[in-house]
Design an enzyme around this catalytic site. Structure first.
Site, PDB file in Angstrom:
ATOM      1  N   SER A 174       0.821  -1.199   0.000  1.00  0.00           N
ATOM      2  CA  SER A 174       0.000   0.000   0.000  1.00  0.00           C
ATOM      3  C   SER A 174       0.863   1.260   0.000  1.00  0.00           C
ATOM      4  O   SER A 174       1.640   1.492  -0.915  1.00  0.00           O
ATOM      5  CB  SER A 174      -0.973  -0.039   1.174  1.00  0.00           C
ATOM      6  OG  SER A 174      -1.895   1.005   1.108  1.00  0.00           O
ATOM      7  N   ASP A 334      -1.363   1.784  -4.198  1.00  0.00           N
ATOM      8  CA  ASP A 334      -2.204   0.668  -4.630  1.00  0.00           C
ATOM      9  C   ASP A 334      -3.661   1.093  -4.831  1.00  0.00           C
ATOM     10  O   ASP A 334      -4.538   0.249  -5.027  1.00  0.00           O
ATOM     11  CB  ASP A 334      -2.111  -0.510  -3.667  1.00  0.00           C
ATOM     12  CG  ASP A 334      -2.741  -0.219  -2.307  1.00  0.00           C
ATOM     13  OD1 ASP A 334      -2.685   0.944  -1.870  1.00  0.00           O
ATOM     14  OD2 ASP A 334      -3.265  -1.153  -1.673  1.00  0.00           O
ATOM     15  N   GLU A 434     -12.875   4.671   7.088  1.00  0.00           N
ATOM     16  CA  GLU A 434     -11.955   4.790   8.208  1.00  0.00           C
ATOM     17  C   GLU A 434     -11.211   6.107   8.057  1.00  0.00           C
ATOM     18  O   GLU A 434     -10.988   6.581   6.943  1.00  0.00           O
ATOM     19  CB  GLU A 434     -10.979   3.612   8.260  1.00  0.00           C
ATOM     20  CG  GLU A 434     -10.114   3.431   7.032  1.00  0.00           C
ATOM     21  CD  GLU A 434      -9.224   2.202   7.127  1.00  0.00           C
ATOM     22  OE1 GLU A 434      -9.312   1.480   8.140  1.00  0.00           O
ATOM     23  OE2 GLU A 434      -8.433   1.973   6.198  1.00  0.00           O
ATOM     24  N   SER A 436      -8.319   7.164   8.127  1.00  0.00           N
ATOM     25  CA  SER A 436      -7.061   7.222   7.382  1.00  0.00           C
ATOM     26  C   SER A 436      -7.335   7.209   5.878  1.00  0.00           C
ATOM     27  O   SER A 436      -6.779   6.401   5.139  1.00  0.00           O
ATOM     28  CB  SER A 436      -6.146   6.077   7.797  1.00  0.00           C
ATOM     29  OG  SER A 436      -6.809   4.833   7.701  1.00  0.00           O
ATOM     30  N   LYS A 448     -11.919  -0.692   1.112  1.00  0.00           N
ATOM     31  CA  LYS A 448     -11.777   0.714   0.762  1.00  0.00           C
ATOM     32  C   LYS A 448     -11.304   0.813  -0.681  1.00  0.00           C
ATOM     33  O   LYS A 448     -10.554  -0.031  -1.174  1.00  0.00           O
ATOM     34  CB  LYS A 448     -10.824   1.415   1.716  1.00  0.00           C
ATOM     35  CG  LYS A 448      -9.444   0.800   1.838  1.00  0.00           C
ATOM     36  CD  LYS A 448      -8.657   1.484   2.941  1.00  0.00           C
ATOM     37  CE  LYS A 448      -7.293   0.841   3.149  1.00  0.00           C
ATOM     38  NZ  LYS A 448      -7.409  -0.524   3.745  1.00  0.00           N
TER      39      LYS A 448
END
Length: 622
Positions: A174, A334, A434, A436, A448
């Site tokens: 990620s 990503d 979330e 973040s 997500k």
């Protein structure tokens, strides 16, 4: 396995002497007898010759453990690193566990995707590791759905559900530093694995450490096997067709005068965001040329994480100013996270936090839901989800609008699995997030998704522009209606797990008698919830309704003035994160007072509870 000296087996010639530590020597011997990658073998020899015994012990005398849905670590030689051998071992363990759980594993198969990471020193490119994952499965006659090119992370769980696969693996780290890579696992429902699957897979890995055969190392096995298929074209088209169902104003989008800049942060995202814009009727976003194409070195960024804000968005913001673009969109490498910035009337940039952007997206998704479902009874089966460390703004929406809101533990694996459960019982989840900067609009994939979120944000911005509103102006309107939610999120860096343990143990016995702190910033703490131990002082039975999570630390404090503050040890990075939020009632517009009170609590949470200087913690550069 080939005996030493057999054709194709690793050779022992010119091997440096072992360090002389029996435990370490045995671990190095196992590595040398199993590893077939000349680059990681050469790394081992170099470390031995340099006498780097402590580093050798760290690399070879412990193993990676499953964290957030899988493995994540630096690339390189050693059992505690991401490399050919540890990926082969992980896949053998995954196969063994899946074969015990599913009779039809061979026919359903495994979806395998990868990003664009790589490291020349160890030869650990994401694509190579994906191919080795496929080789292990093929050696057991299991079908593999191996993407032929890099894809966003959400494509793997989407493909798992669309193809009816047994599971999925995404090779990615990620937004982690360039040195890292990872092995992310999805279950048959498309959600990231959670307990008990993670623990059982880990046990299976430990029972399957020796590579089964030479065929597990055949990187090109998938190219020749009839059991291997490439799902890229089919999944890409299905994803984009389904994404179009989130578009509510296509004709308005076609006439939109707004310009958008997009950065993919040297990752996989730009071509996919461009196609998503096309599905929504927009002109293509303007790419940041230095960051448009994949680059595993992340050469223009000090940190490939758009969550860091304006400091890492500099190229995007300057380009937007040059091209008269009002909105900047940035996906992480990503493409599962999304950052958004908007130029203000004062010609400065507003970089939205994850909580602020969630307020906008939650409002937008429910607005369109209501317009397409005018019967109030339909709202009774509508849900929005958020992790417990995220803003409570969706809870305020739900209270006034009549839909359901639920919290989960941190990590989208909990959200993804809850989406599956709610869908199975006939409910509809229209938005999840979330803090973040992880968002899911709708529920087409239980993960997500920065690609779909980018297109939805663009349509929302275009709609508001036609109403003579900016994104930030609408955010203020939302706060006026539902109450200001002022939040602060940051972290300190700690590389020593023992120090993290000591910090949280001290908090749990703050007054030396097994009791938690009673004040923070001079404000009384009225409730404490500790999901690591399962304690919640707000409940009659003192037991938390959230699942106990003993593998990581997380303590939440509710203060008398309405502030909610949480301390949490990250599951994927060497960080202690802290989250504070002041949830004001509708009509309380004294933002300066709210921010001042929140700042005082946040400073006390950091200085008094974590004691950064005393514990050698590194504060985040704000």
């Amino acid at each position: 396995m080939d005996p030493p000296g057999a054709p194709g087996a690793p050779q022992a010639a010119h091997r440096p002497p072992n360090p002389g530590d029996p435990q370490l020597d045995a671990a190095l011997q196992r590595w040398r007898s199993w590893d077939r990658n000349p680059r990681t073998r050469a790394q081992l020899d170099s470390l031995v010759l340099a006498g780097r015994q402590e580093e050798l012990r760290a690399r070879f005398c412990s193993r990676m453990s499953f964290g957030t849905a899988g493995l994540r670590a630096p690339m390189g030689t050693g059992f505690n690193r991401i490399n050919d051998l540890t990926v082969i071992q992980s896949t053998q363990g995954l196969y063994s566990y899946l074969s015990r759980c599913m009779d039809d594993l061979s026919s359903r198969g495994l979806v395998i995707g990868f990003d664009t990471r790589g490291q020349k020193e160890s030869g650990c490119s994401s694509q190579r590791l994906a191919k080795l994952t496929a080789a292990v499965m093929l050696s057991r006659n299991v079908r593999v759905h191996l993407f032929s090119s890099y894809v966003p992370t959400p494509y793997v769980p989407y493909a798992v559900r669309k193809l009816g696969a047994a599971a999925g693996v995404m090779i990615t780290a990620s937004h982690n530093p360039k040195e890292d890579n990872g092995y992310k696992v999805y279950w048959s429902n498309g959600a990231q694995i959670c307990s008990p699957h993670d623990k059982e897979i880990m046990l299976s890995i430990e029972q399957q450490l020796q590579p089964w055969s030479a065929s597990c190392w055949e990187e090109e096995a998938a190219d020749a096997s009839p059991l291997s298929t490439d799902p890229l074209e089919h999944i890409h088209q299905c994803y984009m067709d389904e994404l179009a169902s989130l578009c509510y104003h296509r004709e308005q989008n076609r006439a939109c005068p707004l310009r958008f800049v997009h950065s993919s942060f040297h990752g996989v995202g730009h071509a996919f965001v461009r196609r998503a814009f096309q599905e929504f009727g927009f002109d293509p976003p303007i790419p940041v040329p230095e960051q448009q194409n994949p680059d595993p070195e992340f050469s223009s960024l000090r940190c490939p994480n758009p969550e860091e804000g304006e400091s890492v968005l500099e190229l995007s913001l300057r380009l937007a100013e040059q091209r008269d673009a009002r909105v900047v969109l940035a996906t992480d490498p990503d493409a599962d996270r999304l950052a958004v910035a908007e130029i203000t009337d004062r010609c400065t940039w507003k970089v939205f936090t994850g909580n602020e952007l969630a307020a906008l997206l939650g409002w937008w998704m429910f607005l369109n839901w209501k317009q397409n479902h005018p019967d109030p009874a339909d709202t009774r089966s509508v849900y929005m989800l958020a992790t417990t460390v995220s803003s409570k703004i969706l809870q305020a929406f739900a209270h006034l609008e009549g839909f359901h809101f639920e919290e989960t533990l941190p990590g989208f694996k909990w959200i993804g699995n809850r989406i599956h459960e709610l869908s199975e019982s006939g409910n509809t989840v229209i938005f999840s997030f979330e803090e973040s900067i992880g968002f899911l609009c709708g529920s087409m994939v239980p993960e997500k998704d920065g690609v779909s979120a980018a297109a939805v944000v663009a349509e929302m911005a275009a709609y508001l522009h036609n109403q003579n509103l900016s994104l930030n102006q609408q955010l203020l309107n939302i706060y006026h209606t539902y109450g200001y939610h002022v939040s602060r999120t940051s972290y300190v860096i700690c590389y020593d797990p023992i120090t993290i343990q000591k910090i949280f143990s001290r908090i749990r016995s703050f007054h030396g008698d097994g009791s938690y702190p009673t004040t923070c910033g001079g404000v009384k703490i009225v409730h404490v919830r500790d999901v690591t131990t399962g304690y919640d002082s707000s409940r009659p039975d003192l037991r938390s309704v959230l699942p106990v999570s003993r593998s990581s630390h997380m303590i939440t404090f509710t203060l008398q003035n309405g502030v909610v503050a949480t301390l949490r040890a990250s599951g994927t990075e060497p960080k202690i994160k802290y989250y504070t939020e002041f949830c004001a009632a509708p009509g309380d517009s004294d933002v300066s007072r709210l921010e001042a009170e929140l700042q005082a609590v946040t400073a006390s949470l950091l200085d008094d509870f974590l004691e950064p200087e005393k514990n050698g913690l590194i504060r985040r550069r704000e």
